[in-house]
Design an enzyme around this catalytic site. Structure first.
Site, PDB file in Angstrom:
ATOM      1  N   LYS A 144      43.911  16.171  20.754  1.00  0.00           N
ATOM      2  CA  LYS A 144      43.407  15.866  22.088  1.00  0.00           C
ATOM      3  C   LYS A 144      43.703  14.408  22.407  1.00  0.00           C
ATOM      4  O   LYS A 144      43.881  13.637  21.469  1.00  0.00           O
ATOM      5  CB  LYS A 144      41.900  16.148  22.170  1.00  0.00           C
ATOM      6  CG  LYS A 144      41.082  15.270  21.213  1.00  0.00           C
ATOM      7  CD  LYS A 144      39.807  14.807  21.816  1.00  0.00           C
ATOM      8  CE  LYS A 144      39.968  13.608  22.665  1.00  0.00           C
ATOM      9  NZ  LYS A 144      39.526  12.337  22.069  1.00  0.00           N
ATOM     10  N   HIS A 174      38.403  17.866  16.862  1.00  0.00           N
ATOM     11  CA  HIS A 174      37.882  17.713  15.503  1.00  0.00           C
ATOM     12  C   HIS A 174      36.377  17.970  15.415  1.00  0.00           C
ATOM     13  O   HIS A 174      35.860  18.216  14.339  1.00  0.00           O
ATOM     14  CB  HIS A 174      38.282  16.362  14.900  1.00  0.00           C
ATOM     15  CG  HIS A 174      37.454  15.199  15.362  1.00  0.00           C
ATOM     16  ND1 HIS A 174      37.654  14.597  16.573  1.00  0.00           N
ATOM     17  CD2 HIS A 174      36.438  14.530  14.776  1.00  0.00           C
ATOM     18  CE1 HIS A 174      36.787  13.590  16.704  1.00  0.00           C
ATOM     19  NE2 HIS A 174      36.033  13.530  15.628  1.00  0.00           N
ATOM     20  N   LYS A 178      33.537  19.905  12.284  1.00  0.00           N
ATOM     21  CA  LYS A 178      32.358  19.312  11.643  1.00  0.00           C
ATOM     22  C   LYS A 178      31.451  20.430  11.126  1.00  0.00           C
ATOM     23  O   LYS A 178      31.213  21.416  11.818  1.00  0.00           O
ATOM     24  CB  LYS A 178      31.603  18.427  12.642  1.00  0.00           C
ATOM     25  CG  LYS A 178      32.370  17.153  13.010  1.00  0.00           C
ATOM     26  CD  LYS A 178      31.540  16.249  13.908  1.00  0.00           C
ATOM     27  CE  LYS A 178      32.382  15.119  14.469  1.00  0.00           C
ATOM     28  NZ  LYS A 178      32.457  13.941  13.613  1.00  0.00           N
ATOM     29  N   GLU A 212      27.839   6.624  20.321  1.00  0.00           N
ATOM     30  CA  GLU A 212      28.578   5.811  19.356  1.00  0.00           C
ATOM     31  C   GLU A 212      28.128   4.368  19.482  1.00  0.00           C
ATOM     32  O   GLU A 212      27.835   3.907  20.589  1.00  0.00           O
ATOM     33  CB  GLU A 212      30.079   5.884  19.650  1.00  0.00           C
ATOM     34  CG  GLU A 212      30.662   7.265  19.498  1.00  0.00           C
ATOM     35  CD  GLU A 212      32.167   7.219  19.632  1.00  0.00           C
ATOM     36  OE1 GLU A 212      32.847   7.124  18.596  1.00  0.00           O
ATOM     37  OE2 GLU A 212      32.662   7.256  20.773  1.00  0.00           O
ATOM     38  N   ASP A 231      37.901  11.297  27.430  1.00  0.00           N
ATOM     39  CA  ASP A 231      37.981  11.081  25.979  1.00  0.00           C
ATOM     40  C   ASP A 231      36.983  11.958  25.218  1.00  0.00           C
ATOM     41  O   ASP A 231      37.286  12.419  24.122  1.00  0.00           O
ATOM     42  CB  ASP A 231      37.720   9.593  25.680  1.00  0.00           C
ATOM     43  CG  ASP A 231      37.886   9.250  24.202  1.00  0.00           C
ATOM     44  OD1 ASP A 231      38.938   9.620  23.633  1.00  0.00           O
ATOM     45  OD2 ASP A 231      36.980   8.634  23.618  1.00  0.00           O
ATOM     46  N   HIS A 236      35.011  17.330  23.319  1.00  0.00           N
ATOM     47  CA  HIS A 236      33.927  17.475  22.339  1.00  0.00           C
ATOM     48  C   HIS A 236      32.620  17.996  22.961  1.00  0.00           C
ATOM     49  O   HIS A 236      32.012  18.930  22.452  1.00  0.00           O
ATOM     50  CB  HIS A 236      33.640  16.148  21.645  1.00  0.00           C
ATOM     51  CG  HIS A 236      34.845  15.502  21.025  1.00  0.00           C
ATOM     52  ND1 HIS A 236      35.856  16.227  20.429  1.00  0.00           N
ATOM     53  CD2 HIS A 236      35.212  14.205  20.904  1.00  0.00           C
ATOM     54  CE1 HIS A 236      36.789  15.384  19.971  1.00  0.00           C
ATOM     55  NE2 HIS A 236      36.418  14.165  20.250  1.00  0.00           N
TER      56      HIS A 236
HETATM   57  C1  BG6 Z   1      37.592  10.851  19.410  1.00  0.00           C
HETATM   58  C2  BG6 Z   1      37.557   9.877  20.553  1.00  0.00           C
HETATM   59  O1  BG6 Z   1      38.053  12.084  19.846  1.00  0.00           O
HETATM   60  O2  BG6 Z   1      36.301  10.993  18.874  1.00  0.00           O
HETATM   61  C3  BG6 Z   1      36.998   8.546  20.106  1.00  0.00           C
HETATM   62  O3  BG6 Z   1      38.867   9.696  21.059  1.00  0.00           O
HETATM   63  C4  BG6 Z   1      35.671   8.725  19.418  1.00  0.00           C
HETATM   64  O4  BG6 Z   1      36.861   7.664  21.210  1.00  0.00           O
HETATM   65  C5  BG6 Z   1      35.755   9.805  18.342  1.00  0.00           C
HETATM   66  O5  BG6 Z   1      35.305   7.487  18.823  1.00  0.00           O
HETATM   67  C6  BG6 Z   1      34.385  10.125  17.782  1.00  0.00           C
HETATM   68  O6  BG6 Z   1      34.530  10.964  16.669  1.00  0.00           O
HETATM   69  P1  BG6 Z   1      33.435  11.005  15.519  1.00  0.00           P
HETATM   70  O7  BG6 Z   1      33.945  12.054  14.581  1.00  0.00           O
HETATM   71  O8  BG6 Z   1      33.394   9.636  14.920  1.00  0.00           O
HETATM   72  O9  BG6 Z   1      32.143  11.367  16.167  1.00  0.00           O
END
Ligand code: BG6
Length: 485
Positions: A144, A174, A178, A212, A231, A236
């Site tokens: 993505k 991704h 998880k 985050e 993003d 997600h």
């Molecule tokens: C990514 C985004 O897909 O996911 C990032 O592009 C983000 O901006 C990340 O930081 C977060 O992934 P995780 O696994 O750390 O929650």
């Protein structure tokens, strides 16, 4: 548990994703004994470098990002599987060199991982075909974001689809890899308790938070052109929403699950110019304190004083179908929030009548909190009697299940699971073309409404929970974000 030997070709092999996520994940699967010899991994990028030099960069990346201790000999066995090919994907040189590294066995899985910007996806697919590198057992894995709106996503999907059949295409989100996200399906469909109550007759609302604490890190150019909606929300957060809202699929088979997720995406009530002002909040962080130190503003981080890109989004989403009408989903995600935490909170409706008197205390709504990361676990908040002889005092307490304590076994990283699923040919945790495009079709009008409104993103200080308007979005409805975080 072993997978058959395979060839994995990583375009963008010197990039951040390869270093941070892909190679550490491959290393972990290797240490777990999942690879059979002669498995072969080939990094591809533009720069000139020998395979030995490339292996040294991978060794360094593993040291920095994998946290796995291994003997020099074990590390060498892993690195020996890796080669490097220098190639400019737009040019004609180098493809025959790449071919020489690949097995001639047509039944062997050949997986092309495109860890590059999406505008390269089409040209890479075309070049692979033009140079005769696509075998029947080939697969392509794309990261993505697939495009930046529904039109560009369709173009990219067309270009990949001209070379690979849908069954050969693995679109990564991704979050689906998880452990706790997969647990959403276990929780719902392997227990008799929740599913009968899993609808708006019994559920008041659902909250999805993906917070985050980091800023944009080294990805200023990408992020400033994308923003949080593209993003994080398009992929997600909507995928999480789908897993919570979907009807029970007939099986875990890829298309059963994906058909149900698609129906949810198609059921999302549009957010457009008519309701964006009341259903969305977009924010951008200003200088503040985060992770115990002072941090600059977003515009300083990306070196663009005029940037109006959002680093925070909150949405009120209606899933317009029989199951969910009347129970909104509140979504929020942002950078530079007080902590890294992702969770889903399902808040059940108030009891219809209380038999307790006021001295017993206020009766809170039953709440199911699914903590996706970190400290993965599930809490079911219930009202129970406080021990004591002096009457009936009620207290709100959680049934508390912490995955690390309960299982005490290593939980693989998302990419470990997903990479092995590609090799095995299991597409359940990957997005189908129609899902990606349906998600964009819902996102596009939000962006259009924002550009019509033409308001700057609302400011919030780094280290806070986003603009005050995000709190108002929920409180206006007489509700509040989970305060327990
Ligand atoms: C990514 C985004 O897909 O996911 C990032 O592009 C983000 O901006 C990340 O930081 C977060 O992934 P995780 O696994 O750390 O929650």
């Amino acid at each position: 548990l072993k997978v058959d030997p395979f060839d994995l070709i990583v375009f963008g092999g010197t990039g951040d994703l390869a270093h941070r996520k892909l190679f550490p994940a491959l290393f972990r699967r290797f240490l777990d004994g999942q690879f059979a010899a002669p498995t072969h991994i080939i990094g591809v990028s533009r720069g000139q470098m020998s395979s030995a030099e490339y292996r040294a960069t991978i060794a360094q990346a593993l040291q920095q990002f994998s946290g796995e201790a291994a003997s020099a000999e074990t590390l060498k066995t892993f690195l020996d599987m890796i080669d490097y090919v220098s190639l400019d994907v737009g040019a004609e040189d180098g493809w025959s060199v790449l071919e020489k590294h690949l097995s001639g066995d047509p039944s062997r899985v050949r997986a092309f991982y495109l860890a590059t910007a999406p505008d390269r996806f089409g040209v890479i697919a075309k070049q692979l075909a033009a140079h005769g590198l696509v075998t029947p057992a080939s697969r392509i894995i794309v990261e993505k974001p697939i495009g930046r709106d529904s039109a560009s996503a369709a173009r990219i999907n067309d270009a990949i689809g001209a070379v690979f059949s849908e069954g050969q295409i693995f679109r990564i989100d991704h979050y689906l890899g998880k452990e706790t996200v997969q647990n959403l399906m276990a929780l719902r469909f392997a227990n008799a308790l929740f599913e009968p109550l899993w609808n708006s007759a019994h559920i008041d609302h659902v909250e999805i938070t993906v917070a985050e604490s980091i800023g944009v890190e080294g990805r200023a150019a990408y992020y400033d052109a994308a923003g949080a909606l593209r993003d994080m929300v398009q992929n997600h957060l909507l995928q999480l929403l789908c897993l919570i809202a979907m009807e029970p699929p007939n099986s875990m088979q890829a298309d059963s699950v994906r058909d149900e997720k698609l129906k949810v995406l198609k059921s999302l009530a549009p957010i457009d110019a008519s309701n964006a002002a009341t259903s969305t909040v977009r924010g951008q962080y200003h200088a503040g304190a985060s992770n115990g130190g002072a941090v600059p503003s977003y515009t300083q981080d990306v070196g663009n004083e005029k940037s109006a890109t959002e680093t925070f989004v909150a949405l009120k989403v209606s899933v317009a179908n029989w199951r969910w009408a009347g129970a909104p989903f509140y979504l929020r995600t942002g950078k530079r929030l007080p902590q890294r935490v992702s969770e889903v909170v399902v808040v059940f409706r108030a009891i219809p009548h209380s038999i307790f008197n006021v001295e017993s205390g206020r009766i809170s709504k039953t709440r199911l909190v699914i903590r996706l990361q970190p400290d993965e676990g599930i809490k079911l908040w219930l009202m129970l009697k406080e021990p004591g002889a002096g009457g009936m005092r009620l207290r709100y307490v959680p049934l508390d299940m912490n995955f690390a304590e309960a299982f005490q076994i290593y939980a693989p990283e998302a990419y470990e699971r997903l990479l092995m699923d590609v090799i095995r040919g299991n597409a359940t945790l990957f997005m189908r073309r129609d899902e990606v495009e349906a998600a964009w079709r819902w996102i596009d009008p939000i962006r259009e409404a924002w550009s019509q409104l033409n308001e700057p993103p609302r400011p919030y200080f780094a280290g806070t929970w986003g603009p005050a308007a995000a709190i108002a979005l929920v409180e206006r409805d007489g509700r509040s974000w989970n305060e327990e975080i």
